[in-house]
Design a protein around this motif. Structure first.
Motif: not given
Length: 80
Positions: A1-26
């Motif tokens: 498992m890859l563990v990364v830290s991201r802030r709101a507005g940042e993203s992680v790209v998986i493969g060529d066509d999947v993007t996971v974005s942090v929209l909000e942290v509350r």
């Protein structure tokens, strides 16, 4: 498992066509957005687990159903 830290507005790209974005942290809740092609299934893990349990329960006959079926088999007329 890859563990990364991201802030709101940042993203992680998986493969060529999947993007996971942090929209909000509350507090302890993180809202994420997942951008993926329609051909990629995206599901919440807890819903998949609930569906698997429901399917298992539906596929497992109750004791009453088994007893009823055995009675029906015993009571059916015998053919020659």
């Amino acid at each position: 498992m890859l563990v990364v830290s991201r802030r709101a507005g940042e993203s992680v790209v998986i493969g060529d066509d999947v993007t996971v974005s942090v929209l909000e942290v509350r507090g302890d809740v993180v809202r994420i957005g997942i951008d993926a092609p329609r051909s990629v299934a995206v599901h919440r893990a807890e819903l998949l687990a609930q569906l698997a349990r429901s399917n298992q329960e539906a596929a497992s006959p109750t004791e009453d159903a088994v007893d009823s079926l055995l009675s029906a088999i015993r009571d059916r007329p015998q053919g020659d």
